[in-house]
Enzyme design. Structure first.
Site, PDB file in Angstrom:
ATOM      1  N   LYS A   1       0.857  -1.186   0.000  1.00 23.83           N
ATOM      2  CA  LYS A   1       0.000   0.000   0.000  1.00 23.83           C
ATOM      3  C   LYS A   1       0.890   1.232   0.000  1.00 23.83           C
ATOM      4  O   LYS A   1       1.686   1.438   0.907  1.00 23.83           O
ATOM      5  CB  LYS A   1      -0.893  -0.007   1.233  1.00 23.83           C
ATOM      6  CG  LYS A   1      -1.793   1.212   1.316  1.00 23.83           C
ATOM      7  CD  LYS A   1      -2.713   1.137   2.507  1.00 23.83           C
ATOM      8  CE  LYS A   1      -3.591   2.368   2.582  1.00 23.83           C
ATOM      9  NZ  LYS A   1      -4.459   2.334   3.764  1.00 23.83           N
TER      10      LYS A   1
ATOM     11  N   LYS B   1      -2.087  -1.598  -3.922  1.00 25.40           N
ATOM     12  CA  LYS B   1      -2.962  -0.428  -3.861  1.00 25.40           C
ATOM     13  C   LYS B   1      -2.142   0.845  -3.904  1.00 25.40           C
ATOM     14  O   LYS B   1      -1.189   0.951  -3.132  1.00 25.40           O
ATOM     15  CB  LYS B   1      -3.748  -0.498  -2.553  1.00 25.40           C
ATOM     16  CG  LYS B   1      -4.588   0.714  -2.277  1.00 25.40           C
ATOM     17  CD  LYS B   1      -5.190   0.626  -0.915  1.00 25.40           C
ATOM     18  CE  LYS B   1      -5.911   1.936  -0.664  1.00 25.40           C
ATOM     19  NZ  LYS B   1      -6.331   2.083   0.681  1.00 25.40           N
TER      20      LYS B   1
HETATM   21  C1  PBG Z   1      -7.260   3.508   5.391  1.00 24.87           C
HETATM   22  C2  PBG Z   1      -7.545   3.369   3.946  1.00 24.87           C
HETATM   23  C3  PBG Z   1      -7.383   4.309   2.918  1.00 24.87           C
HETATM   24  C4  PBG Z   1      -7.915   3.723   1.767  1.00 24.87           C
HETATM   25  C5  PBG Z   1      -8.350   2.455   2.111  1.00 24.87           C
HETATM   26  N1  PBG Z   1      -8.105   2.248   3.458  1.00 24.87           N
HETATM   27  C6  PBG Z   1      -6.908   5.692   2.938  1.00 24.87           C
HETATM   28  C7  PBG Z   1      -5.561   6.017   3.370  1.00 24.87           C
HETATM   29  O1  PBG Z   1      -4.707   5.171   3.600  1.00 24.87           O
HETATM   30  O2  PBG Z   1      -5.337   7.215   3.522  1.00 24.87           O
HETATM   31  C8  PBG Z   1      -8.000   4.373   0.413  1.00 24.87           C
HETATM   32  C9  PBG Z   1      -9.030   3.835  -0.499  1.00 24.87           C
HETATM   33  C10 PBG Z   1      -9.375   4.695  -1.652  1.00 24.87           C
HETATM   34  O3  PBG Z   1      -8.757   5.755  -1.907  1.00 24.87           O
HETATM   35  O4  PBG Z   1     -10.311   4.325  -2.372  1.00 24.87           O
HETATM   36  N2  PBG Z   1      -5.993   3.248   5.822  1.00 24.87           N
END
Ligand code: PBG
Length: 332
Positions: free
Chosen positions: A200, A253
């Site tokens: 991520k 992601k």
């Molecule tokens: C929380 C999380 C996020 C997303 C999914 N879980 C945001 C972040 O890390 O700031 C993003 C999902 C999206 O942008 O569709 N940790």
């Protein structure tokens, strides 16, 4: 003119022929639809930066999820917006927390639906970071990895108890998958799976989500726990860790700017890979389509197909229902 040369156009001559030789098949079963749930009843609040998406109260959520089932969508991923936020994100592991209530309601309405729960604290903490903060000085802060693992354990077990099929930890804490696997096993949830947000990245493409989940960091950013977008080797190390600690599905992601990472993860590990087509990727298509600059339907199918071509098995996308509808009506 050189002869013979290969006539690759021969197999592109008719729609039937093109479909017969198509290498990548996008199907509704590949799709996971994300939902945002908030307290209340009969509530659906539009999310401005994600046209067509809403925050739903639990009763509305149940109705909305049901609409995807006849289209072939079998799985959802839940994000909760709690009544109250505090410094330790206690709404995330409350027995009657918003996500726990949602899981129970969805499973009661449709036991065969696969329910996945995001496990993070940014939407539940008053500071908006993904765990517990360790204060070093007034302007100096750090996310306490190991203290956060304790809360992760508790939250995972409470989500499993509510009936979640897969727990999806998204906070990028080191060791999170291992502690969840152990906690689930000890609590008797051997069959509850883990879909790990393994690679991520700290991404600009989460912008609209932070409005949707009401989770922007109050100060600073997430660069000290999410990955640097320039790194791919490191993504393989993250995935290796998570697989070793017991992840059933690993995730990359965002998806669109990281197709190379999806490909490398799939080739190296051969485990089920999920691609998260994040909020900003969704918003770009919606905004351009609204201006008449892109054909929305074709763009959606082309983007989602690219994830599968890169090696993803599953796709988490806000376009899920639109895509499933298009797949149903795509004719010969
Ligand atoms: C929380 C999380 C996020 C997303 C999914 N879980 C945001 C972040 O890390 O700031 C993003 C999902 C999206 O942008 O569709 N940790």
């Amino acid at each position: 003119m050189p002869f013979p040369f290969t006539r690759l156009r021969r197999l592109r001559q008719s729609p039937v022929l093109r479909r017969m030789v198509r290498e990548t098949a996008l199907q509704a079963d590949d799709l996971i639809e994300p939902f945002f749930v908030r307290p209340g009843r009969r509530t659906r609040r539009p999310i401005a930066a994600m046209p067509g998406c809403h925050q739903f109260s639990v009763d509305e959520l149940v109705k909305e999820v049901a609409l995807g089932r006849p289209l072939g969508i079998g799985a959802v991923l839940l994000f909760g917006i709690p009544e109250r936020k505090d410094s330790v994100g206690s709404g995330a592991y409350a027995e009657n927390g918003i996500v726990q209530e949602s899981v129970r309601a969805l499973k009661a309405a449709d036991p065969r639906l696969v329910v996945m729960t995001d496990l993070c604290f940014c939407g539940y903490t008053d500071h908006g970071h993904c765990g517990i903060l360790k204060k070093k000085g007034p302007k100096d802060w750090e996310l306490d990895n190991d203290a956060t693992l304790d809360l992760i354990r508790k939250t995972a077990v409470s989500q499993a108890r509510a009936g979640a099929d897969l727990i999806a930890p998204s906070g990028m804490m080191d060791g999170m998958v291992g502690v969840i696997r152990r906690a689930l096993d000890e609590a008797g949830f051997q069959n509850t799976g883990i879909m790990a947000y393994s690679a991520k990245y700290a991404s600009a493409f989460y912008g609209p989500f932070r409005e949707a989940a009401e989770s922007p960091p109050g100060f600073g950013d997430r660069a000290s726990y999410q990955m640097d977008s320039a790194n791919a080797q490191e993504a393989l190390r993250e995935v290796a860790e998570d697989v070793q600690e017991g992840a059933d599905i690993v995730m990359v992601k965002p998806a669109l700017a990281y197709l190379d990472v999806i490909r490398r993860v799939k080739e190296k590990f051969g485990v089920p890979v999920a691609a998260y087509n994040v909020s900003g990727e969704f918003a770009m298509v919606k905004a351009a389509a609204a201006k008449g600059w892109l054909d929305e339907d074709r763009s959606i199918l082309e983007i989602l197909t690219s994830f599968k071509r890169a090696g993803a098995d599953l796709i988490i996308t806000y376009h899920a229902r639109a895509a499933a509808r298009l797949l149903q009506k795509r004719d010969w």
